[in-house]
Write an enzyme that holds these catalytic residues in place. Structure first.
Site, mmCIF file in Angstrom:
data_model
loop_
_atom_site.group_PDB
_atom_site.id
_atom_site.type_symbol
_atom_site.label_atom_id
_atom_site.label_comp_id
_atom_site.label_asym_id
_atom_site.label_seq_id
_atom_site.Cartn_x
_atom_site.Cartn_y
_atom_site.Cartn_z
ATOM 1 N N SER A 141 0.855 -1.193 0.000
ATOM 2 C CA SER A 141 0.000 0.000 0.000
ATOM 3 C C SER A 141 0.885 1.234 0.000
ATOM 4 O O SER A 141 2.060 1.182 0.387
ATOM 5 C CB SER A 141 -0.873 -0.015 1.259
ATOM 6 O OG SER A 141 -1.427 1.253 1.538
ATOM 7 N N TYR B 255 -1.210 -0.033 10.846
ATOM 8 C CA TYR B 255 -1.311 -0.358 9.419
ATOM 9 C C TYR B 255 -0.017 0.027 8.700
ATOM 10 O O TYR B 255 0.512 -0.749 7.897
ATOM 11 C CB TYR B 255 -2.506 0.371 8.801
ATOM 12 C CG TYR B 255 -2.794 -0.057 7.382
ATOM 13 C CD1 TYR B 255 -3.267 -1.340 7.110
ATOM 14 C CD2 TYR B 255 -2.608 0.807 6.311
ATOM 15 C CE1 TYR B 255 -3.541 -1.743 5.811
ATOM 16 C CE2 TYR B 255 -2.870 0.413 5.017
ATOM 17 C CZ TYR B 255 -3.346 -0.860 4.775
ATOM 18 O OH TYR B 255 -3.603 -1.254 3.481
#
Length: 244
Positions: free
Chosen positions: A145, A158
């Site tokens: 990501s 995250y």
């Protein structure tokens, strides 16, 4: 094997974690349409079965598997099913991922461990056990990501998991390339998937990309000749706001 054979996925057996919805489902469907035989692995049996059924109804080949990427026994049982059904394994797509959007003061240690277990330890375990089954010339693709390239508030775990996943990817690339195993990271920008839209319903969808576009990039990564590997590639929506 000639160049044409490298450029298509016909007959290849590919396992996709988190394949039951969102980007995972898009990956399964896109690769199946290119002739791959898909093992749709997901912690949710019903969503995995739905994706596998849709692929089968479309005239392609898929098998739904229950896999908890945090549980080694679940992983090894799923691999046994893949080998029993298809006879071999050509590629693994580590796509399963979760997030907890919360500030560090409010985050419980259980939240931290749960996200790390799924997003980072999961790809480690799935890759580790998958190596026993990957054919020569096999490929591991980890879905990263833009969270591995910069940071924003209330997403510490995250970010930690995705930065760690990039480190794992490049370490495995270095370790396994001598065996002919390719390892790649696909860094995906924001997509129109439940992963974002369920948590942030007010997001402007015009700023996001169709997950099918990311799936197309994964197909590109998987279809390079044996002498070439793409260790890292980024695919963003044109109006991406998180990078750069």
């Amino acid at each position: 094997m000639d160049a044409y054979e490298y450029e298509n996925l016909s007959g290849r057996v590919i396992l996709v974690t988190g394949g039951g919805r969102g980007l995972g489902a898009a990956i399964c469907e896109a690769l199946a349409q290119e002739g791959a035989q898909i093992a749709v692995a997901d912690i949710n049996k019903s969503t995995a079965s739905k994706v596998a059924d849709e692929i089968t109804f479309g005239g392609h080949t898929a098998e739904a598997l229950v896999m908890d990427v945090t549980d080694e026994r679940s992983i090894t049982k799923a691999y046994d099913r893949v080998v029993n059904r298809f006879g071999h394994l050509d590629a693994i797509i580590n796509n399963a991922g979760i997030d907890v959007t919360i500030g560090i003061r409010e985050m419980e240690s259980s939240d931290w461990h749960r996200v790390i277990a799924t997003n980072l330890t999961g790809p480690f375990l799935v890759s580790k056990h998958g190596l026993a089954h990957l054919c020569s010339g096999g490929h591991i693709v980890n879905i990263a990501s833009t969270a591995a390239r910069r940071a924003w508030p209330n997403a510490s775990v995250y970010h930690a998991s995705k930065w760690g996943l990039m480190g794992l990817t490049h370490a495995l690339h270095s370790e396994l390339r001598g065996e002919g195993i390719k390892v790649s990271a696909v860094i995906a920008g924001g997509m129109r998937t439940p992963f974002l839209l369920d948590r942030f319903p007010d997001l402007d969808v015009q700023l996001l990309q169709d997950p099918k576009n990311v799936a197309r990039t994964i197909k590109f990564v998987l279809t390079q000749p044996p002498e070439t590997v793409i260790p890292e590639i980024m695919v963003l929506p044109m109006k991406e706001t998180s990078w750069p």
